[in-house]
Structure formats: C-alpha cells, structure tokens
Design a protein around this motif. Structure first.
Motif, PDB file in Angstrom:
ATOM      1  N   GLN A 146       0.823  -1.207   0.000  1.00 45.20           N
ATOM      2  CA  GLN A 146       0.000   0.000   0.000  1.00 45.20           C
ATOM      3  C   GLN A 146       0.859   1.260   0.000  1.00 45.20           C
ATOM      4  OE1 GLN A 146      -2.322  -0.552   3.529  1.00 45.20           O
ATOM      5  NE2 GLN A 146      -3.598  -2.147   2.616  1.00 45.20           N
ATOM      6  N   LEU A 147       1.924   1.236   0.764  1.00 43.30           N
ATOM      7  CA  LEU A 147       2.790   2.410   0.884  1.00 43.30           C
ATOM      8  C   LEU A 147       3.922   2.405  -0.136  1.00 43.30           C
ATOM      9  CD1 LEU A 147       2.999   2.667   4.784  1.00 43.30           C
ATOM     10  CD2 LEU A 147       1.473   3.884   3.216  1.00 43.30           C
ATOM     11  N   GLU A 148       3.968   1.343  -0.941  1.00 38.93           N
ATOM     12  CA  GLU A 148       5.014   1.183  -1.954  1.00 38.93           C
ATOM     13  C   GLU A 148       6.398   1.359  -1.340  1.00 38.93           C
ATOM     14  OE1 GLU A 148       3.950   3.805  -5.167  1.00 38.93           O
ATOM     15  OE2 GLU A 148       2.232   2.569  -5.725  1.00 38.93           O
ATOM     16  N   ALA A 149       6.615   0.610  -0.250  1.00 38.02           N
ATOM     17  CA  ALA A 149       7.887   0.669   0.470  1.00 38.02           C
ATOM     18  C   ALA A 149       8.388  -0.762   0.678  1.00 38.02           C
ATOM     19  CB  ALA A 149       7.693   1.348   1.821  1.00 38.02           C
ATOM     20  N   PRO A 150       9.689  -0.933   0.818  1.00 37.97           N
ATOM     21  CA  PRO A 150      10.223  -2.281   1.068  1.00 37.97           C
ATOM     22  C   PRO A 150       9.684  -2.837   2.394  1.00 37.97           C
ATOM     23  CG  PRO A 150      11.986  -0.755   0.483  1.00 37.97           C
ATOM     24  CD  PRO A 150      10.749   0.069   0.685  1.00 37.97           C
ATOM     25  N   LEU A 151       9.481  -4.150   2.421  1.00 34.81           N
ATOM     26  CA  LEU A 151       8.954  -4.808   3.613  1.00 34.81           C
ATOM     27  C   LEU A 151       9.855  -4.561   4.819  1.00 34.81           C
ATOM     28  CD1 LEU A 151       6.804  -6.600   4.883  1.00 34.81           C
ATOM     29  CD2 LEU A 151       8.091  -8.593   4.085  1.00 34.81           C
ATOM     30  N   GLY A 152      11.162  -4.586   4.621  1.00 35.71           N
ATOM     31  CA  GLY A 152      12.100  -4.341   5.722  1.00 35.71           C
ATOM     32  C   GLY A 152      11.919  -2.953   6.335  1.00 35.71           C
ATOM     33  N   THR A 153      11.645  -1.978   5.503  1.00 35.34           N
ATOM     34  CA  THR A 153      11.407  -0.611   5.983  1.00 35.34           C
ATOM     35  C   THR A 153      10.150  -0.569   6.843  1.00 35.34           C
ATOM     36  OG1 THR A 153      12.450   0.308   4.018  1.00 35.34           O
ATOM     37  CG2 THR A 153      10.971   1.768   5.241  1.00 35.34           C
ATOM     38  N   ILE A 154       9.113  -1.280   6.412  1.00 35.50           N
ATOM     39  CA  ILE A 154       7.850  -1.319   7.149  1.00 35.50           C
ATOM     40  C   ILE A 154       8.055  -2.001   8.500  1.00 35.50           C
ATOM     41  CG2 ILE A 154       5.481  -2.201   7.128  1.00 35.50           C
ATOM     42  CD1 ILE A 154       6.085   0.201   5.201  1.00 35.50           C
ATOM     43  N   LYS A 155       8.781  -3.122   8.499  1.00 30.36           N
ATOM     44  CA  LYS A 155       9.049  -3.833   9.754  1.00 30.36           C
ATOM     45  C   LYS A 155       9.830  -2.953  10.727  1.00 30.36           C
ATOM     46  CE  LYS A 155       8.985  -8.555   7.960  1.00 30.36           C
ATOM     47  NZ  LYS A 155       9.778  -9.765   7.697  1.00 30.36           N
ATOM     48  N   SER A 156      10.825  -2.246  10.218  1.00 31.51           N
ATOM     49  CA  SER A 156      11.624  -1.352  11.071  1.00 31.51           C
ATOM     50  C   SER A 156      10.777  -0.219  11.623  1.00 31.51           C
ATOM     51  CB  SER A 156      12.793  -0.770  10.278  1.00 31.51           C
ATOM     52  OG  SER A 156      13.684  -1.784   9.900  1.00 31.51           O
ATOM     53  N   ALA A 157       9.931   0.353  10.763  1.00 33.13           N
ATOM     54  CA  ALA A 157       9.062   1.448  11.212  1.00 33.13           C
ATOM     55  C   ALA A 157       8.107   0.968  12.299  1.00 33.13           C
ATOM     56  CB  ALA A 157       8.278   2.027  10.036  1.00 33.13           C
ATOM     57  N   LEU A 158       7.577  -0.234  12.136  1.00 31.15           N
ATOM     58  CA  LEU A 158       6.679  -0.794  13.148  1.00 31.15           C
ATOM     59  C   LEU A 158       7.418  -1.002  14.465  1.00 31.15           C
ATOM     60  CD1 LEU A 158       3.892  -2.015  13.893  1.00 31.15           C
ATOM     61  CD2 LEU A 158       4.836  -4.218  13.180  1.00 31.15           C
ATOM     62  N   SER A 159       8.589  -1.593  14.394  1.00 35.85           N
ATOM     63  CA  SER A 159       9.370  -1.866  15.591  1.00 35.85           C
ATOM     64  C   SER A 159       9.735  -0.579  16.325  1.00 35.85           C
ATOM     65  CB  SER A 159      10.633  -2.639  15.203  1.00 35.85           C
ATOM     66  OG  SER A 159      11.423  -2.876  16.324  1.00 35.85           O
ATOM     67  N   ARG A 160      10.245   0.403  15.578  1.00 38.86           N
ATOM     68  CA  ARG A 160      10.625   1.679  16.199  1.00 38.86           C
ATOM     69  C   ARG A 160       9.395   2.409  16.747  1.00 38.86           C
ATOM     70  NH1 ARG A 160      13.680   1.985  11.515  1.00 38.86           N
ATOM     71  NH2 ARG A 160      12.309   3.610  10.691  1.00 38.86           N
ATOM     72  N   GLY A 161       8.308   2.373  15.995  1.00 40.69           N
ATOM     73  CA  GLY A 161       7.085   3.040  16.433  1.00 40.69           C
ATOM     74  C   GLY A 161       6.527   2.441  17.710  1.00 40.69           C
ATOM     75  N   LEU A 162       6.495   1.115  17.783  1.00 40.22           N
ATOM     76  CA  LEU A 162       5.994   0.451  18.992  1.00 40.22           C
ATOM     77  C   LEU A 162       6.887   0.748  20.192  1.00 40.22           C
ATOM     78  CD1 LEU A 162       4.835  -3.027  17.643  1.00 40.22           C
ATOM     79  CD2 LEU A 162       3.394  -1.198  18.570  1.00 40.22           C
ATOM     80  N   ALA A 163       8.202   0.740  19.980  1.00 36.83           N
ATOM     81  CA  ALA A 163       9.135   1.027  21.072  1.00 36.83           C
ATOM     82  C   ALA A 163       8.925   2.451  21.594  1.00 36.83           C
ATOM     83  CB  ALA A 163      10.572   0.836  20.612  1.00 36.83           C
ATOM     84  N   ARG A 164       8.812   3.407  20.678  1.00 40.22           N
ATOM     85  CA  ARG A 164       8.587   4.800  21.091  1.00 40.22           C
ATOM     86  C   ARG A 164       7.249   4.948  21.802  1.00 40.22           C
ATOM     87  NH1 ARG A 164      10.366   8.871  16.217  1.00 40.22           N
ATOM     88  NH2 ARG A 164      12.602   8.686  16.553  1.00 40.22           N
ATOM     89  N   LEU A 165       6.230   4.311  21.253  1.00 35.85           N
ATOM     90  CA  LEU A 165       4.900   4.399  21.845  1.00 35.85           C
ATOM     91  C   LEU A 165       4.896   3.818  23.253  1.00 35.85           C
ATOM     92  CD1 LEU A 165       2.012   5.315  21.220  1.00 35.85           C
ATOM     93  CD2 LEU A 165       1.570   3.027  20.316  1.00 35.85           C
TER      94      LEU A 165
END
Length: 191
Positions: free
Chosen positions: A159-178
């Motif tokens: 959907q975001l036209e981004a590499p899967l690794g980028t999405i996984k990293s964004a999720l991990s960093r986002g959850l940690a910050r949250l």
C-alpha cells in the motif's frame, strides 16, 4: 514450452507498462479461474468479486516481477490469488468491523493496560491518540494500518510502496517509542 513462457513474460511486461489490451488478455485468461479459486475460500459472492478485482490490481503492480524460469504464469497467478484470499480471511478474523482510536478504550486494538481505569478511559484514549500523532509519519501510518486496520505488514508495504524491511523497522521503532512514551505518561499520572 519455452515459447509459451516467453509469451507469458512478454504479456506480463506489457501489463506492467499499463497496456490495456494486455490487462484485458490477462483477465480473459485467468479471471474465471481466479474467481473459482477465491470463491472456495470466501463464501460471500460480493466479497469474492471484490477479491478478484484486488488480485488483478496486485497482478498489475507485481507484473514486472514475473519470472517464467521460476514458475508458469498460471502457477504465479494462482499463488497470488491464494495468498490474497488467505490474507483476506485473516483480516476478517483478526479485525472487528470498526476499529478506530475513537472506539471503546478497552476494546480490541487498544494496547494492554490502556483500558478504562477509574473513570479515566477517555483520558487514556486521548493520550494514546496524542502519542501516536507524535510519531514520525511512516511509523504513524504503519501502526494504524497494521494494528488498527488489521493489514499484514506485506500489505502495508504494498500500500505504501515501500520495502517490507522498511515497514518492519518502522513498526518496531514506532511500537518502542509508543511504549516508552505511554510508560512515562503513566508514571507521571500516578504521581
């Protein structure tokens, strides 16, 4: 056999470039086949028809990745169709009909420990909304789509036209910050 593989590759390259006649040809060849496959998994006719449309959009977006040396075109199409049907079934099981940040604070999609407490449910919900909104845009988008809307990470990447690794990293960093921000807010609230 090699000639058919080459023809299939040429067809998919034309689909990748948006050639309408190639897209029509692809649909003519596989439309009813994909529908029958999806209909086996999805009992609702309208849902199956929607899934077929989504599958052909996926095929169009992924057309340039078709490799005839790895699989016949029919195999590749059916693999995408099966994966899509499975993803749709998973989302249906995982995602309640309407999950929003404005929903029940103790309902599905709410992080553990952030439900109603002593009449402060609205405050906790607003705190969660505020903290998600403080995250970088990609992390906000990934968290919202993966946790609140029930999409798989692969779907979010598409959907975001981004590499899967980028999405996984964004999720991990986002959850940690949250988690860090919410934990810090709870300590302050307890004082």
């Amino acid at each position: 056999m090699a000639a058919q593989n080459h023809e299939d590759w040429v067809l998919m390259q034309a689909v990748a470039h948006g050639d309408e006649s190639a897209i029509d040809t692809l649909y003519e060849r596989f439309g009813s086949f994909v529908y029958r496959c999806v209909r086996q998994s999805l009992s609702d006719r309208a849902e199956a028809e929607d899934a077929v449309q989504e599958i052909f959009v996926r095929l169009w977006r992924a057309a340039d990745r078709y490799d005839p040396s790895r699989a016949k075109l029919v195999t590749w199409v059916m693999l995408i169709a099966k994966r899509h049907a499975i993803d749709r079934l998973r989302r249906k099981k995982v995602r309640p009909t309407n999950i929003t940040l404005e929903g029940d604070p103790a309902g599905p999609g709410t992080p553990p420990g952030h439900g109603q407490r002593g009449g402060h449910g609205e405050e906790h919900r607003q705190l969660l909304v505020d903290r998600i909104n403080e995250l970088p845009a990609l992390q906000q988008e990934v968290l919202t789509r993966a946790y609140l809307q029930g999409f798989t990470l692969r779907e979010v990447a598409e959907q975001l036209e981004a590499p899967l690794g980028t999405i996984k990293s964004a999720l991990s960093r986002g959850l940690a910050r949250l988690r860090d921000r919410l934990a810090s807010d709870e300590r302050v609230a307890e004082w």
